[in-house]
Design an enzyme around this catalytic site. Sequence first.
Site, mmCIF file in Angstrom:
data_model
loop_
_atom_site.group_PDB
_atom_site.id
_atom_site.type_symbol
_atom_site.label_atom_id
_atom_site.label_comp_id
_atom_site.label_asym_id
_atom_site.label_seq_id
_atom_site.Cartn_x
_atom_site.Cartn_y
_atom_site.Cartn_z
ATOM 1 N N ASP A 103 -25.098 -19.710 -45.252
ATOM 2 C CA ASP A 103 -26.513 -20.050 -45.411
ATOM 3 C C ASP A 103 -27.343 -18.916 -45.999
ATOM 4 O O ASP A 103 -28.307 -19.155 -46.708
ATOM 5 C CB ASP A 103 -27.113 -20.558 -44.100
ATOM 6 C CG ASP A 103 -26.799 -19.686 -42.900
ATOM 7 O OD1 ASP A 103 -26.248 -18.579 -43.070
ATOM 8 O OD2 ASP A 103 -27.090 -20.123 -41.769
ATOM 9 N N ASP A 147 -28.398 -12.390 -34.212
ATOM 10 C CA ASP A 147 -27.577 -13.462 -33.628
ATOM 11 C C ASP A 147 -26.408 -13.014 -32.764
ATOM 12 O O ASP A 147 -26.111 -13.647 -31.769
ATOM 13 C CB ASP A 147 -27.042 -14.416 -34.698
ATOM 14 C CG ASP A 147 -28.147 -15.153 -35.399
ATOM 15 O OD1 ASP A 147 -29.140 -15.485 -34.731
ATOM 16 O OD2 ASP A 147 -28.040 -15.393 -36.594
#
Length: 888
Positions: free
Chosen positions: A71, A481
């Site tokens: 992404d 993350d």
Amino acid sequence: MRRTRILTAVLALAAGLLAGTPPALAADSTAKVSLAADTYTWKNARIDGGGFVPGIVFNRKEKNLAYARTDIGGAYRWQESSKTWTPLLDSVGWTDWGHTGVVSLASDAVDPNKVYAAVGTYTNSWDPGNGAVLRSSNRGASWQKTDLPFKLGGNMPGRGMGERLTVDPNKNSVLYLGAPSGKGLWRSTDSGVSWSQVANFPNVGTYQQDPSDTSGYASDNQGVVWVTFDESTGTSGNATKTVYVGVADLQNSVYRSTDAGATWTRLAGQPTGYLAHKGVLDAAGGYLYLSYSDKGGPYDGGKGQVWRYATATGTWTNISPVAEADTYYGFSGLTVDRQKPGTVMATAYSSWWPDTQIFRSTDSGATWTKAWDYSSYPNRANRYTMDVSSSPWLTWGANPSPPEQAPKLGWMTESLEIDPFNSNRMMYGTGATLYGTENLTNWDSGGQFTIKPMVQGLEETAVNDLASPPSGAPLLSALGDIGGFRHTDLTKVPSMMFTSPNFTTTTSLDFAETNPNTVVRVGDLDSGPHIAFSTDNGANWFAGSDPSGVSGGGTVAAASDGSRFVWSPGGAGVQYTTGFGSSWSASSGIPAGAIVESDRVDPRTFYGFKSGKFYVSTDGGATFTASAATGLPAGDSVRFKALPGVKGDVWLAGGASDGAYGLWHSTNAGTSWTKLSNVDQADTIGFGKAAAGASYQTLYTSAKIGGVRGIFRSTDKGASWTRINDDAHQFGWTGAAITGDPRVYGRVYVSTNGRGVIYGDTSDTGGGGGTDPTDPPDPTPTGACAVTYKITNQWSGGFQADVQLSNTGSSAWTGWSLGWTFPNAQTVSQTWNAESTQSGSTVTAKNVGWNANVAAGSSVSFGFTGSWSGTNAKPAAFKLGDQACTVA
């Protein structure tokens, strides 16, 4: 699990760091901009994965040719010989940073050398540039670009649907692209060179994840989301007649053309109330399979179904693996076995708890089996075993109670592909890695199949901060993350991320300069502490306490001896503590949200910056005083650091195109500053081991110098600069952090926004500064030389080669020209880091402006792609001017 990937770019954008390429500020006319070349080798500090893999594409004509898209971290090609992935978009530069977000990939089934990528990260204002379609005729070794008149969203909601970009399997000059934001369906008839909207396509999409979102992120129309050809309705060289298109519209999600796109109709009888995430056509079986969810993903989805459409009769059949009443998730991942018509698989992509689910049918969806099921709740019986020994951090250090397991089978499992040439190989993407198996058919015989990470080489973390202590581990990282890692060996995957606590995102970290065993990190966590400490160089951690009101990590600084800490957290003002944060006191004289750093010599001196003002504390962070200095960047897009070993020596980088932008130096703890006139723009600053004979540490920066954007090094306190990366190694946006290695001269660690931690090593062992590019180069050198010619990649009709030219003489070169003759009439098609000409079989490669200077004992490298037929033998001889070179 991937939401914070949005924030990495958004926070930087809010600070003005990613607003395209600003014009350079006027430099002092009395200063010379000095640039020089160096040869660097670039690698990743291995983490393996660390992000969402929304798409996997196998070529349907050539065995073992596969691609993966991420992404925000670019695209990759599978290397079967090493079972690794090769990055393909490292050439994306600072200006086009958004093109590291890949919304779709297409591999040409007619000509496997051709591959296409639809790129662009956000469709709202966060990405200032439009999207583009990249095309390659050498499997991604090099690219040509066509800019689009709209944006694409590789990191937007709905990015797991697709593929939006597809090549006609019969007439490969025809491609389709589904666009977001109401831009419709687009077509190219010249192999991706030009594009036009399909004016008669009836539906541009209606679905928005959250129409009330004023940022434009969740409120964007997710648009046209996939295109699938029925290859049986065409012949070689003629456009395929039947084309299916998926649209983000809960009531009208599938359209079809039976006349090669001349007219389109809504497919009659289709399910409603859902979005078709995938449409996979099995021409041999005569079925179009569709996976549906009531949401666009990749995080959300409450209900879903799987359907089968008979292309010959128009019959729809609900083949959902479980009754809708029993689902709490949507379906997305969808694949068929091209070797065994009737074998189909699907994923429950949004089943976050207790685990994702994978379903398999060998009778076209009439019956299904699950990857796991309950033996007796909460105990599970798995058809698979998981081996994460190559990436042990995938367990997150967790020991969950049943029915959860560690490691998980996955989450956000929107990509799932069976190798079209090998029924035993399957790959699927998750929010953290790419898994695969090579004994899948054990599923059907009642045995267990083995799932392992198939992700080596694919590095996808977003980096917020980096540190290289003078002793202990060479690298500590703060990541989005997955928190961050302590690397004791850059070539090996660490066993575990930082734990106790596990921050979802680490925003800042620091170590005590004279006591590197003391380390502190801060980060974001939904519930729990936002600060942690280590007394063993980051190997083990314990949580500190939060002051009242803390909502995010912010920035943190450790005193040079580790006796105290200053913290500027989100949601609260700047705080200080002695010891390890059992209690905190508010600092005075400094605004909330300031960036904080420590002096690397005096343990009671700390620094801060906010909105153009520099702040200094000499009492351990209790009180700060604003410096009277003016002319610093007015905004907060700033990184600054104090030099180890010298009290009060501080460097500051940052700014924006509408004001002050550059690199500043202070030798009196920020009382006054000198702006370096030979630096146009700078966004990071770091220090590393001094060059041989140098008295000052080496400087590193991600900057624009001499009109060139790149990674630069100075061994003479900023008087001259060496660009150490090249156009093939730009890595998109590199503005978060940089640091040299205090133990290895020339080694630099560079942050990226999605390509992980990049580190570079130099071939220049002696160091030294640059030379003035405005001086004309001397005549082509004739001294001793050596050449290493290496074919790094080869495919049918094409190849890629790297050439290293070494100066083995006693005098420096200030320009070079290397010639050779191909033995088999090979042809050079594209060159980087050199300018090449070819006449017949004879090739001449000359330096470009920034790599003309090659010191005695140093080397310069360049590369090229070319074509060949029959044989691709290496050249036997090379000449530097009239001087024959030794061939290694």
